[in-house]
Design a protein around this motif. Structure first.
Motif, PDB file in Angstrom:
ATOM      1  N   TYR A  36      49.724  53.272  56.685  1.00 56.34           N
ATOM      2  CA  TYR A  36      48.625  53.449  57.201  1.00 56.34           C
ATOM      3  C   TYR A  36      48.698  54.260  58.933  1.00 56.34           C
ATOM      4  CZ  TYR A  36      46.652  51.812  53.027  1.00 56.34           C
ATOM      5  OH  TYR A  36      46.848  51.410  51.619  1.00 56.34           O
ATOM      6  N   CYS A  37      48.842  55.320  59.740  1.00 58.70           N
ATOM      7  CA  CYS A  37      49.113  55.738  60.529  1.00 58.70           C
ATOM      8  C   CYS A  37      49.183  56.594  61.268  1.00 58.70           C
ATOM      9  CB  CYS A  37      51.065  55.672  60.771  1.00 58.70           C
ATOM     10  SG  CYS A  37      51.706  56.559  62.266  1.00 58.70           S
ATOM     11  N   CYS A  38      48.144  56.697  62.446  1.00 53.78           N
ATOM     12  CA  CYS A  38      47.615  58.047  63.601  1.00 53.78           C
ATOM     13  C   CYS A  38      48.372  57.749  64.666  1.00 53.78           C
ATOM     14  CB  CYS A  38      45.657  57.694  63.593  1.00 53.78           C
ATOM     15  SG  CYS A  38      45.731  56.499  64.866  1.00 53.78           S
ATOM     16  N   ALA A  39      48.280  58.945  65.528  1.00 47.60           N
ATOM     17  CA  ALA A  39      48.355  59.439  66.754  1.00 47.60           C
ATOM     18  C   ALA A  39      47.190  59.872  67.870  1.00 47.60           C
ATOM     19  CB  ALA A  39      49.674  60.979  66.691  1.00 47.60           C
ATOM     20  N   ALA A  40      48.656  58.908  69.010  1.00 48.36           N
ATOM     21  CA  ALA A  40      46.993  58.918  69.664  1.00 48.36           C
ATOM     22  C   ALA A  40      47.439  58.394  71.168  1.00 48.36           C
ATOM     23  CB  ALA A  40      46.009  58.098  69.058  1.00 48.36           C
ATOM     24  N   GLN A  41      47.539  59.192  72.370  1.00 49.77           N
ATOM     25  CA  GLN A  41      47.668  58.832  73.408  1.00 49.77           C
ATOM     26  C   GLN A  41      48.943  58.603  73.963  1.00 49.77           C
ATOM     27  OE1 GLN A  41      45.728  55.027  73.193  1.00 49.77           O
ATOM     28  NE2 GLN A  41      43.912  55.712  73.168  1.00 49.77           N
ATOM     29  N   GLY A  42      50.488  59.471  73.004  1.00 43.69           N
ATOM     30  CA  GLY A  42      51.674  59.339  73.146  1.00 43.69           C
ATOM     31  C   GLY A  42      51.772  58.723  72.486  1.00 43.69           C
ATOM     32  N   ARG A  43      51.353  57.712  71.067  1.00 34.39           N
ATOM     33  CA  ARG A  43      51.646  56.575  70.837  1.00 34.39           C
ATOM     34  C   ARG A  43      51.414  57.008  69.065  1.00 34.39           C
ATOM     35  NH1 ARG A  43      48.919  52.436  73.925  1.00 34.39           N
ATOM     36  NH2 ARG A  43      50.042  51.556  76.075  1.00 34.39           N
ATOM     37  N   PHE A  44      52.125  55.967  67.800  1.00 36.27           N
ATOM     38  CA  PHE A  44      52.107  55.624  66.499  1.00 36.27           C
ATOM     39  C   PHE A  44      51.880  54.591  66.566  1.00 36.27           C
ATOM     40  CE2 PHE A  44      55.332  59.350  65.787  1.00 36.27           C
ATOM     41  CZ  PHE A  44      54.833  60.071  65.390  1.00 36.27           C
ATOM     42  N   TYR A  45      50.109  54.552  66.516  1.00 37.18           N
ATOM     43  CA  TYR A  45      50.129  53.029  65.671  1.00 37.18           C
ATOM     44  C   TYR A  45      49.816  52.641  64.053  1.00 37.18           C
ATOM     45  CZ  TYR A  45      47.835  53.194  70.339  1.00 37.18           C
ATOM     46  OH  TYR A  45      47.395  53.451  71.899  1.00 37.18           O
ATOM     47  N   CYS A  46      50.797  52.149  64.018  1.00 38.23           N
ATOM     48  CA  CYS A  46      51.137  51.244  62.420  1.00 38.23           C
ATOM     49  C   CYS A  46      50.620  50.154  61.362  1.00 38.23           C
ATOM     50  CB  CYS A  46      52.329  51.270  62.026  1.00 38.23           C
ATOM     51  SG  CYS A  46      53.253  52.962  63.253  1.00 38.23           S
ATOM     52  N   LEU A  47      49.661  50.748  60.999  1.00 43.88           N
ATOM     53  CA  LEU A  47      49.468  49.130  59.662  1.00 43.88           C
ATOM     54  C   LEU A  47      49.922  49.103  58.206  1.00 43.88           C
ATOM     55  CD1 LEU A  47      47.392  46.688  59.134  1.00 43.88           C
ATOM     56  CD2 LEU A  47      45.719  49.299  58.765  1.00 43.88           C
ATOM     57  N   GLY A  48      50.736  48.808  58.505  1.00 43.06           N
ATOM     58  CA  GLY A  48      51.615  48.336  57.183  1.00 43.06           C
ATOM     59  C   GLY A  48      51.076  47.338  55.971  1.00 43.06           C
ATOM     60  N   SER A  49      51.347  48.798  54.961  1.00 46.19           N
ATOM     61  CA  SER A  49      50.454  47.415  53.345  1.00 46.19           C
ATOM     62  C   SER A  49      51.912  47.395  52.657  1.00 46.19           C
ATOM     63  CB  SER A  49      49.372  48.295  52.978  1.00 46.19           C
ATOM     64  OG  SER A  49      48.985  47.450  51.515  1.00 46.19           O
ATOM     65  N   ALA A  50      52.557  46.027  52.686  1.00 49.40           N
ATOM     66  CA  ALA A  50      53.942  46.041  51.960  1.00 49.40           C
ATOM     67  C   ALA A  50      53.479  45.670  50.379  1.00 49.40           C
ATOM     68  CB  ALA A  50      54.687  45.791  52.342  1.00 49.40           C
ATOM     69  N   TYR A  51      53.743  46.152  49.419  1.00 49.09           N
ATOM     70  CA  TYR A  51      53.100  45.288  48.171  1.00 49.09           C
ATOM     71  C   TYR A  51      54.538  45.238  47.741  1.00 49.09           C
ATOM     72  CZ  TYR A  51      51.530  44.401  43.533  1.00 49.09           C
ATOM     73  OH  TYR A  51      51.451  43.461  42.226  1.00 49.09           O
ATOM     74  N   SER A  52      54.796  43.910  46.904  1.00 45.27           N
ATOM     75  CA  SER A  52      55.106  43.257  46.200  1.00 45.27           C
ATOM     76  C   SER A  52      55.665  42.775  44.714  1.00 45.27           C
ATOM     77  CB  SER A  52      56.491  41.808  47.001  1.00 45.27           C
ATOM     78  OG  SER A  52      57.593  41.264  45.485  1.00 45.27           O
ATOM     79  N   HIS A  53      56.809  43.904  43.686  1.00 37.14           N
ATOM     80  CA  HIS A  53      56.025  43.288  42.519  1.00 37.14           C
ATOM     81  C   HIS A  53      56.439  41.852  42.036  1.00 37.14           C
ATOM     82  CE1 HIS A  53      54.856  47.412  40.881  1.00 37.14           C
ATOM     83  NE2 HIS A  53      55.531  47.620  41.616  1.00 37.14           N
TER      84      HIS A  53
END
Length: 371
Positions: free
Chosen positions: A263-280
């Motif tokens: 889940y990522c958005c762009a603002a103020q000259g940056r990418f803000y990233c919220l990672g959700s990594a699933y493992s089986h």
């Protein structure tokens, strides 16, 4: 629909619809804070709903006042459809919504009233516009393609085949950049995960080339800041971990990072990233937050000026969307919780202080758009 979350649980929910319907009530009685937030934000919150249950919805957050089931209120007797995936404000008078399992793109005015729909785009996913009267939609159908819609007629005027199961899409300088996933590879077993970005001439709708990122499964919505594009690579959820690809669409050079940006958005000259990594292998999700500065491409842990929000995000059951308002600079993060319950939206100040928590009457809040 988040394939690796909603789709997997939806298979079970389809056979226990009664149980799922009962679970839509909130798991607790914590009320929304009564004082509206003092800002000028008017946001639409798109809730996917559950696959096969025709319960996609839109909530309106207007100057800190939440209106749930807003689309239904503005269109009595109508439903938004089954599994809404993306929402895009095309211009001052038109908003487009991709409704995946209903196979339509729904159009509404900024006041919420429905205008029309483009039908027969099966398994549609993400949206982009050229600002010149055309809308572009990715579809998982027919081995993966992009549909071009004339917004004057609302008709599909051309298509272009790309990689298997294309996801995020962006328009830049006459070209479309399409992230291919191959996300059905484990189900159909007739192809592997994709790791390419298709470059398409938007006028002729012909694929020009594919950029090999070396990263598997370019899954999810992309974030765009000028010529920069942030793409999540989910990996195979076994031995190949997730990555983030930042592509310069002007030069078509890219850099790869060893964290997810689900889940990522762009603002103020940056990418803000919220990672959700699933493992089986573990059956668990691992969450992370990172910031990528532009144009330096320097990455850092946390959410920069919003770092104070990290601890609140870490306490959420299932973080599901991240958005920063271009007007107030407030950050909004949704929590889908159990993916079959009404979700929450958290609002943070430009310094990351928690301002509000809103209880939605909608399932899987996945996308925001500012009016």
């Amino acid at each position: 629909m988040n394939i690796y979350k909603s789709f997997l649980c939806a298979l079970c929910l389809l056979f226990s619809a009664l149980l799922a319907a009962c679970s839509l009530e909130p798991a607790d009685d914590t009320p929304t804070k009564g004082e509206p937030t003092a800002n000028d934000d008017r946001l639409l919150i798109l809730c996917e709903g559950l696959w096969g249950m025709n319960n996609a919805s839109i909530s309106l957050l207007d100057h800190g006042v939440l209106t749930n089931q807003w689309f239904q209120q503005q269109n009595p007797g109508e439903r938004l459809g089954d599994t809404a995936n993306d929402i895009l404000q095309v211009n001052d008078t038109l908003i487009a919504i991709s409704v995946n399992w209903s196979n339509i793109v729904q159009y509404i005015r900024p006041d919420g009233t429905a205008i029309a729909a483009t039908e027969n785009i099966p398994n549609n996913r993400r949206l982009a516009t050229d600002g010149r009267g055309f809308l572009y939609v990715t579809s998982y159908a027919d081995h993966g393609y992009v549909a071009k819609i004339d917004l004057h007629t609302k008709l599909v005027v051309d298509t272009c085949h790309v990689g298997y199961e294309p996801e995020g899409i962006a328009y830049y300088d006459g070209r479309l950049y399409v992230a291919n996933t191959g996300g059905y590879s484990t189900q159909t077993q007739d192809h592997g995960y994709e790791q390419t970005v298709s470059v398409v001439d938007a006028q002729t709708m012909r694929e020009l080339r594919r950029i090999d990122t070396g990263c598997k499964n370019l899954y999810g919505a992309v974030a765009k800041w000028r010529e920069w594009l942030c793409i999540n690579a989910a990996g195979d959820m076994y031995n190949t971990p997730p990555h983030t690809v930042v592509l310069n669409m002007a030069s078509e050079e890219f850099r790869v990072y060893d964290f997810a940006s689900t889940y990522c958005c762009a603002a103020q000259g940056r990418f803000y990233c919220l990672g959700s990594a699933y493992s089986h292998l573990t059956g668990k999700y691992a969450y992370s937050t990172h910031t990528i500065a532009l144009p330096s491409l320097a990455a850092s842990e946390g959410l920069a000026d919003y770092a104070a929000a990290d601890s609140v995000i870490a306490s959420m059951q299932s973080p599901y969307a991240l958005y920063i308002s271009p007007f107030s600079a407030h950050m909004y993060v949704s929590d889908a919780r159990a993916y079959a319950t009404n979700g929450y939206v958290y609002e943070f100040s430009p310094t990351g202080a928690l301002l509000n928590r809103y209880l939605l009457r909608g399932v899987n809040p996945s996308r925001f758009v500012a009016l």
